[in-house]
Design a protein around this motif. Structure first.
Motif, PDB file in Angstrom:
ATOM      1  N   THR A   1      43.087  36.091  44.877  1.00 24.51           N
ATOM      2  CA  THR A   1      41.628  35.959  44.851  1.00 24.51           C
ATOM      3  C   THR A   1      41.043  36.958  43.860  1.00 24.51           C
ATOM      4  O   THR A   1      41.351  38.154  43.913  1.00 24.51           O
ATOM      5  N   ILE A   2      40.202  36.465  42.959  1.00 25.53           N
ATOM      6  CA  ILE A   2      39.494  37.290  41.988  1.00 25.53           C
ATOM      7  C   ILE A   2      38.006  37.042  42.182  1.00 25.53           C
ATOM      8  O   ILE A   2      37.531  35.905  42.023  1.00 25.53           O
ATOM      9  N   THR A   3      37.270  38.097  42.536  1.00 27.29           N
ATOM     10  CA  THR A   3      35.846  37.960  42.832  1.00 27.29           C
ATOM     11  C   THR A   3      35.046  38.978  42.037  1.00 27.29           C
ATOM     12  O   THR A   3      35.322  40.184  42.107  1.00 27.29           O
ATOM     13  N   GLY A   4      34.049  38.513  41.295  1.00 34.98           N
ATOM     14  CA  GLY A   4      33.166  39.411  40.576  1.00 34.98           C
ATOM     15  C   GLY A   4      31.728  39.204  41.010  1.00 34.98           C
ATOM     16  O   GLY A   4      31.294  38.076  41.262  1.00 34.98           O
ATOM     17  N   VAL A   5      30.985  40.297  41.101  1.00 36.42           N
ATOM     18  CA  VAL A   5      29.559  40.178  41.384  1.00 36.42           C
ATOM     19  C   VAL A   5      28.855  39.600  40.164  1.00 36.42           C
ATOM     20  O   VAL A   5      27.993  38.722  40.268  1.00 36.42           O
ATOM     21  N   GLY A   6      29.275  40.085  38.970  1.00 40.54           N
ATOM     22  CA  GLY A   6      28.762  39.513  37.737  1.00 40.54           C
ATOM     23  C   GLY A   6      29.663  38.384  37.262  1.00 40.54           C
ATOM     24  O   GLY A   6      29.331  37.209  37.385  1.00 40.54           O
ATOM     25  N   GLN A   7      30.845  38.754  36.759  1.00 43.67           N
ATOM     26  CA  GLN A   7      31.823  37.755  36.321  1.00 43.67           C
ATOM     27  C   GLN A   7      33.131  37.991  37.089  1.00 43.67           C
ATOM     28  O   GLN A   7      33.527  39.139  37.305  1.00 43.67           O
ATOM     29  N   GLY A   8      33.754  36.896  37.446  1.00 41.13           N
ATOM     30  CA  GLY A   8      35.089  37.044  38.016  1.00 41.13           C
ATOM     31  C   GLY A   8      36.055  37.529  36.950  1.00 41.13           C
ATOM     32  O   GLY A   8      36.733  38.545  37.100  1.00 41.13           O
ATOM     33  N   ILE A   9      36.099  36.776  35.832  1.00 43.27           N
ATOM     34  CA  ILE A   9      36.935  37.131  34.679  1.00 43.27           C
ATOM     35  C   ILE A   9      36.062  37.094  33.439  1.00 43.27           C
ATOM     36  O   ILE A   9      35.350  36.113  33.200  1.00 43.27           O
ATOM     37  N   ASN A  10      36.144  38.153  32.631  1.00 46.75           N
ATOM     38  CA  ASN A  10      35.373  38.244  31.405  1.00 46.75           C
ATOM     39  C   ASN A  10      36.341  38.394  30.230  1.00 46.75           C
ATOM     40  O   ASN A  10      36.981  39.445  30.076  1.00 46.75           O
ATOM     41  N   LEU A  11      36.476  37.336  29.427  1.00 41.49           N
ATOM     42  CA  LEU A  11      37.366  37.346  28.264  1.00 41.49           C
ATOM     43  C   LEU A  11      36.503  37.520  27.014  1.00 41.49           C
ATOM     44  O   LEU A  11      35.827  36.590  26.580  1.00 41.49           O
ATOM     45  N   LEU A  12      36.539  38.710  26.430  1.00 40.54           N
ATOM     46  CA  LEU A  12      35.646  39.018  25.316  1.00 40.54           C
ATOM     47  C   LEU A  12      36.166  38.521  23.970  1.00 40.54           C
ATOM     48  O   LEU A  12      35.429  38.542  22.986  1.00 40.54           O
ATOM     49  N   ALA A  13      37.422  38.100  23.914  1.00 34.61           N
ATOM     50  CA  ALA A  13      37.974  37.581  22.655  1.00 34.61           C
ATOM     51  C   ALA A  13      38.865  36.376  22.921  1.00 34.61           C
ATOM     52  O   ALA A  13      39.895  36.179  22.283  1.00 34.61           O
ATOM     53  N   GLY A  14      38.441  35.560  23.877  1.00 35.70           N
ATOM     54  CA  GLY A  14      39.234  34.387  24.234  1.00 35.70           C
ATOM     55  C   GLY A  14      40.433  34.768  25.078  1.00 35.70           C
ATOM     56  O   GLY A  14      40.634  35.921  25.453  1.00 35.70           O
ATOM     57  N   GLY A  15      41.243  33.756  25.392  1.00 37.20           N
ATOM     58  CA  GLY A  15      42.432  34.004  26.204  1.00 37.20           C
ATOM     59  C   GLY A  15      42.773  32.805  27.047  1.00 37.20           C
ATOM     60  O   GLY A  15      42.162  31.732  26.932  1.00 37.20           O
ATOM     61  N   THR A  16      43.753  32.991  27.916  1.00 42.50           N
ATOM     62  CA  THR A  16      44.246  31.901  28.755  1.00 42.50           C
ATOM     63  C   THR A  16      44.214  32.312  30.216  1.00 42.50           C
ATOM     64  O   THR A  16      44.677  33.406  30.566  1.00 42.50           O
ATOM     65  N   VAL A  17      43.671  31.435  31.049  1.00 45.41           N
ATOM     66  CA  VAL A  17      43.641  31.668  32.495  1.00 45.41           C
ATOM     67  C   VAL A  17      44.344  30.507  33.177  1.00 45.41           C
ATOM     68  O   VAL A  17      43.999  29.334  32.953  1.00 45.41           O
ATOM     69  N   THR A  18      45.331  30.839  34.014  1.00 44.38           N
ATOM     70  CA  THR A  18      46.004  29.835  34.839  1.00 44.38           C
ATOM     71  C   THR A  18      45.726  30.160  36.297  1.00 44.38           C
ATOM     72  O   THR A  18      46.110  31.236  36.782  1.00 44.38           O
ATOM     73  N   ASN A  19      45.048  29.255  36.977  1.00 39.07           N
ATOM     74  CA  ASN A  19      44.709  29.444  38.387  1.00 39.07           C
ATOM     75  C   ASN A  19      45.548  28.477  39.213  1.00 39.07           C
ATOM     76  O   ASN A  19      45.333  27.271  39.192  1.00 39.07           O
ATOM     77  N   ALA A  20      46.516  29.022  39.933  1.00 38.63           N
ATOM     78  CA  ALA A  20      47.483  28.197  40.655  1.00 38.63           C
ATOM     79  C   ALA A  20      46.871  27.613  41.925  1.00 38.63           C
ATOM     80  O   ALA A  20      45.788  28.024  42.376  1.00 38.63           O
ATOM     81  N   ALA A  21      47.561  26.658  42.511  1.00 41.37           N
ATOM     82  CA  ALA A  21      47.135  26.097  43.793  1.00 41.37           C
ATOM     83  C   ALA A  21      47.031  27.225  44.811  1.00 41.37           C
ATOM     84  O   ALA A  21      47.948  28.028  44.956  1.00 41.37           O
ATOM     85  N   GLY A  22      45.895  27.289  45.497  1.00 41.26           N
ATOM     86  CA  GLY A  22      45.662  28.377  46.448  1.00 41.26           C
ATOM     87  C   GLY A  22      44.945  29.562  45.832  1.00 41.26           C
ATOM     88  O   GLY A  22      44.466  30.440  46.549  1.00 41.26           O
ATOM     89  N   GLY A  23      44.875  29.603  44.507  1.00 35.48           N
ATOM     90  CA  GLY A  23      44.182  30.688  43.825  1.00 35.48           C
ATOM     91  C   GLY A  23      42.678  30.467  43.831  1.00 35.48           C
ATOM     92  O   GLY A  23      42.197  29.332  43.732  1.00 35.48           O
ATOM     93  N   VAL A  24      41.920  31.577  43.927  1.00 32.76           N
ATOM     94  CA  VAL A  24      40.457  31.511  43.934  1.00 32.76           C
ATOM     95  C   VAL A  24      39.916  32.482  42.892  1.00 32.76           C
ATOM     96  O   VAL A  24      40.270  33.666  42.885  1.00 32.76           O
ATOM     97  N   ILE A  25      39.059  31.969  42.010  1.00 28.82           N
ATOM     98  CA  ILE A  25      38.330  32.793  41.046  1.00 28.82           C
ATOM     99  C   ILE A  25      36.858  32.490  41.268  1.00 28.82           C
ATOM    100  O   ILE A  25      36.427  31.338  41.137  1.00 28.82           O
ATOM    101  N   GLN A  26      36.068  33.528  41.585  1.00 32.09           N
ATOM    102  CA  GLN A  26      34.703  33.244  42.014  1.00 32.09           C
ATOM    103  C   GLN A  26      33.766  34.393  41.661  1.00 32.09           C
ATOM    104  O   GLN A  26      34.193  35.506  41.351  1.00 32.09           O
ATOM    105  N   THR A  27      32.487  34.089  41.707  1.00 33.27           N
ATOM    106  CA  THR A  27      31.447  35.091  41.579  1.00 33.27           C
ATOM    107  C   THR A  27      30.615  35.097  42.843  1.00 33.27           C
ATOM    108  O   THR A  27      30.359  34.045  43.447  1.00 33.27           O
ATOM    109  N   SER A  28      30.218  36.291  43.236  1.00 29.60           N
ATOM    110  CA  SER A  28      29.346  36.405  44.405  1.00 29.60           C
ATOM    111  C   SER A  28      27.935  36.781  43.985  1.00 29.60           C
ATOM    112  O   SER A  28      27.094  37.126  44.816  1.00 29.60           O
TER     113      SER A  28
END
Length: 201
Positions: A146-173
């Motif tokens: 689980t990745i949770t950000g109040v602002g951003q969960g993930i912030n990629l400032l120069a691009g990149g790759t995100v793989t979110n597997a089954a059961g994975g959670v990426i969210q903002t609160s």
């Protein structure tokens, strides 16, 4: 090969068994076998030891990866936490591309993980922060936790790759303008088999 070595070895008449054994052990064929990486006759292969890794422990102050002489890769084990209330959680400079595996808990009021170089983060635990993960120069994030950000969960400032597997959670609160994943300054690739809330832009 051993039989051929015996045929080429000459022993004086009356030589002791010990002398013959020493001569055989010093033969070219035997020396080659002793240096071989695999013992074929026994079906055993000698495997090189695994690369060392640096294990992080619990902390309530910022952890700098640069401070560890043991270096990459880094792991925060299950049951360990880095919880920093007023500053970044884990930081790494541009000195090298970092590799961090989180099986524990990382939290911060600012950036929970902030790596300046192109780096790799493998999250199997929980990361929570103002911005949970900040990568300044791109990289790879693999999430099954689980990745949770109040602002951003993930912030990629120069691009990149995100793989979110089954059961994975990426969210903002945070607010409606916040993002689960925000990609700036370069191409972004997102492969999602889990849940991403707050959007990905």
């Amino acid at each position: 090969m051993i039989g051929a070595a015996r045929a080429k070895t000459r022993h004086p008449v009356g030589a002791s068994n010990g002398s013959r054994l020493r001569a055989l052990l010093n033969s070219t064929s035997i020396r080659a076998l002793r240096a071989a990486p695999a013992i074929v006759g026994l079906g055993v292969t000698l495997v090189s030891p695994a690369s060392a890794q640096t294990t992080l422990g619990s902390s309530t102050s910022t952890v700098s990866l640069d401070a560890y002489s043991t270096g990459n890769p880094f792991i925060l084990p299950s049951g360990q936490s880095i919880a920093v209330p007023t500053s970044n959680g884990i930081v790494g400079s541009s000195a090298e591309p970092w590799t961090l595996t989180n099986n524990g808990y990382i939290s911060s009021s600012t950036s929970s993980v902030h790596l300046i170089s192109n780096s790799t983060i493998i999250n199997n635990g929980n990361i929570h922060g103002g911005v949970a993960v900040d990568l300044d120069n791109g990289g790879l994030i693999s999430n099954s936790g689980t990745i949770t950000g109040v602002g951003q969960g993930i912030n990629l400032l120069a691009g990149g790759t995100v793989t979110n597997a089954a059961g994975g959670v990426i969210q903002t609160s945070g607010s409606v303008s916040s993002n689960g994943i925000l990609v700036n300054g370069g191409a972004g690739t997102i492969a999602n088999s889990g849940v991403i809330s707050g959007g990905a832009t």
